[in-house]
Design an enzyme around this catalytic site. Structure first.
Site, PDB file in Angstrom:
ATOM      1  N   GLY A 180       0.790  -1.457   0.387  1.00 37.69           N
ATOM      2  CA  GLY A 180       0.039   0.087   0.050  1.00 37.69           C
ATOM      3  C   GLY A 180       1.155   1.415  -0.300  1.00 37.69           C
ATOM      4  N   THR A 181       1.943   1.195   0.786  1.00 33.29           N
ATOM      5  CA  THR A 181       3.194   2.365   0.862  1.00 33.29           C
ATOM      6  C   THR A 181       3.587   2.749  -0.780  1.00 33.29           C
ATOM      7  OG1 THR A 181       3.333   1.642   2.866  1.00 33.29           O
ATOM      8  CG2 THR A 181       5.335   3.136   1.138  1.00 33.29           C
TER       9      THR A 181
ATOM     10  N   GLN B 232      -7.913  -0.077   4.534  1.00 31.99           N
ATOM     11  CA  GLN B 232      -8.589  -0.561   5.453  1.00 31.99           C
ATOM     12  C   GLN B 232     -10.242  -1.162   5.264  1.00 31.99           C
ATOM     13  OE1 GLN B 232      -7.714  -1.720   8.347  1.00 31.99           O
ATOM     14  NE2 GLN B 232      -5.867  -1.784   8.079  1.00 31.99           N
TER      15      GLN B 232
ATOM     16  N   GLY C 175      -3.654  -6.301  -0.335  1.00 36.04           N
ATOM     17  CA  GLY C 175      -4.039  -7.375  -0.139  1.00 36.04           C
ATOM     18  C   GLY C 175      -3.591  -7.768   0.697  1.00 36.04           C
ATOM     19  N   HIS C 176      -3.068  -7.515   1.918  1.00 33.23           N
ATOM     20  CA  HIS C 176      -2.829  -8.611   2.936  1.00 33.23           C
ATOM     21  C   HIS C 176      -3.556  -7.904   3.961  1.00 33.23           C
ATOM     22  CE1 HIS C 176      -0.930  -5.808   6.114  1.00 33.23           C
ATOM     23  NE2 HIS C 176      -0.781  -5.174   4.637  1.00 33.23           N
TER      24      HIS C 176
ATOM     25  N   THR D  96       9.086  -8.097 -12.547  1.00 29.15           N
ATOM     26  CA  THR D  96       8.627  -8.961 -13.320  1.00 29.15           C
ATOM     27  C   THR D  96       6.940  -9.120 -12.293  1.00 29.15           C
ATOM     28  OG1 THR D  96      10.367 -10.502 -14.596  1.00 29.15           O
ATOM     29  CG2 THR D  96       8.297 -12.013 -13.663  1.00 29.15           C
TER      30      THR D  96
ATOM     31  N   CYS E 187       2.312   3.880  23.538  1.00 33.32           N
ATOM     32  CA  CYS E 187       3.440   4.993  24.866  1.00 33.32           C
ATOM     33  C   CYS E 187       4.959   4.544  25.015  1.00 33.32           C
ATOM     34  CB  CYS E 187       2.969   4.101  25.814  1.00 33.32           C
ATOM     35  SG  CYS E 187       1.363   4.253  26.264  1.00 33.32           S
TER      36      CYS E 187
END
Length: 477
Positions: A129-130, A246, A270-271, A318, A419
């Site tokens: 996605g990045t 998302q 995809g993931h 490829t 945190c």
């Protein structure tokens, strides 16, 4: 519940997905019984120890990643064995891989268009996605240099709750590390994590090259009015991109990329919906980079990976055929039983699990502490304005990092706050929650719990009980 339309298949077996992070219902029920029979700290410690020994870990981090669903893995295997050829090859061994790649393009178009277009080149496969987000930004800026102002600057409109794949990329253009140099308007969200479409449109300037707004927030689940924003951006001749990572697999996105009123570019990952990590896509509306004075920078070749001219010359390298087949199969699973029945059934199930989780945590904390104001839900209260699977809940007086460290072997979830110190006024927390003006006492104790299509009532009850017990221990020390 019936597995007829379960995304993991009719005969799915949780332990076949992950030996260590999908729970056995019998084992979970056993631990729940143990946890509620005595209520002592020793009993609680025994629960944690026994669950760890038996590798029983309830997975509630589907927004982080999903397991690879068995039908997806099955679809991938032939391209790791028999059909191993290069899809660019003109001989026999290239034909089947090439067909699989094109089939996957059609499947992804079906997710975001009311009537899928015939131009399969509008789907460019990427590695994550990045990459998709970075390419979308670069294409928009390089194609719009005719809009620079008197100082040579372009302008981008976004929100203050975007993923770092957007914000960090934009920062590189702001600093001049990448060109063309830009200024950015971050439109603030409201207390529920939603942006106003009118505020977004009002932020557009004469030199605005791009509006980029996520479809759904990964942390609190808020859905943005991207359909409306896309339509107005089209009318104003400004490119619109949305990161839908998302949202795919959780809400219906048909029409998001329609040719006449939809987004110009859409990121799909995809993931996040049952395919493996390492495969994503960017939808690019045909000719959008050549309209209204824009000049398509891809006419000179790829703007990122130069090489053999794959993906219509947009991305050298490829194609990863097994993973592409996997993301295509994951897309097909959402509607293969007819008109989104898989998507709708699983959305209803995930909403039910989310509601049960919230009720069990809230009730459990009230009973264990005698207080009714320990928990706070972050994000939209209206179910139509949020993802069905996402619960961001702040536990006042609790440190989420410490809680996760203590329960991480039996409940897999994440913190809404990062945190960096154990206590004190310097403890930091999520920028998303800050943008939403979530009170600090709730923000530092926020958990992000995200269920999936195979999350069971037993999973939810067990996880809620463990969270309540650990939170109560913190509150009592």
């Amino acid at each position: 519940r019936s597995r007829k339309h379960c995304l993991l298949g009719a005969n799915c077996k949780p332990k076949s997905i992950s030996e260590s992070c999908i729970s056995s219902s019998f084992a979970v029920h056993h631990f729940i019984t143990r946890s509620t029979s005595g209520g002592s700290e020793r009993t609680y410690n025994n629960i944690i120890m026994e669950a760890t020994k038996q590798k029983t870990c309830v997975y509630l981090d589907y927004n982080g990643t999903t397991p690879v669903y068995p039908p997806v893995l099955e679809a991938m295997l032939p391209y790791l064995t028999d059909h191993f050829g290069n899809p660019s090859s003109s001989h026999h061994f290239g034909s089947e891989p090439k067909a699989a790649v094109n089939k996957a393009r059609r499947s992804l178009l079906s997710l975001i268009q009311s009537v899928p277009i015939a131009d399969l080149s509008s789907i460019m496969f990427t590695g994550c996605g990045t990459e998709s987000n970075n390419v979308a930004i670069r294409l928009a800026l390089l194609s719009s240099t005719h809009k620079v102002d008197k100082d040579g600057l372009l302008h981008v409109v976004t929100t203050n709750i975007e993923h770092p794949a957007i914000t960090q990329c934009l920062n590189s253009y702001i600093s001049g590390g990448l060109t063309p140099k830009i200024t950015v308007t971050e439109v603030p969200v409201d207390e529920f994590g939603r942006v106003s479409s009118s505020d977004v449109i009002d932020a557009i300037q004469e030199n605005t090259a791009l509006v980029t707004i996520m479809t759904a927030n990964n942390e609190v689940g808020s859905l943005q009015p991207v359909f409306e924003i896309a339509k107005i951006c089209r009318q104003k001749h400004v490119l619109f991109h949305t990161d839908a990572a998302q949202a795919v697999g959780k809400v219906d996105l048909r029409g998001l990329a329609d040719e006449t009123t939809g987004a110009d570019m859409v990121t799909i990952v995809g993931h996040k919906f049952g395919a493996p990590k390492g495969i994503a896509a960017l939808y690019i509306r045909p000719n959008c980079l050549d309209e209204n004075g824009r000049v398509n920078p891809e006419h000179g070749g790829s703007v990122l990976l130069m090489g053999g001219g794959q993906e219509g010359g947009r991305r050298g390298g490829t194609e990863n055929v097994p993973y592409i087949a996997g993301i295509g199969r994951a897309a097909d699973m959402l509607f293969e039983h007819g008109d989104r029945s898989g998507l709708e059934a699983n959305a209803m199930h995930m909403q039910k699990m989310r509601s049960r989780l919230l009720e069990r945590i809230t009730t459990g904390l009230e009973e264990s502490t005698g207080k009714t104001d320990i928990s706070r839900v972050n994000g939209p209260l209206n179910a139509d304005q949020r993802l069905p699977n996402t619960l961001s809940i702040g536990l006042k007086g609790v440190q989420s990092g410490r809680l996760l460290a203590d329960i991480g072997e039996v409940v897999a979830c994440s913190a809404g706050s990062a945190c960096h110190s154990s206590s004190g006024p310097t403890m930091s927390y999520s920028a998303i929650l800050k943008a939403m003006n979530v009170p600090r006492i709730a923000a530092v104790g926020t958990l992000r719990l995200s269920v999936g299509p195979n999350t069971s009532l037993e999973d939810v009850d067990f996880a809620a009980d463990v969270i309540v017990k650990e939170a109560t221990r913190q509150l009592n020390t």
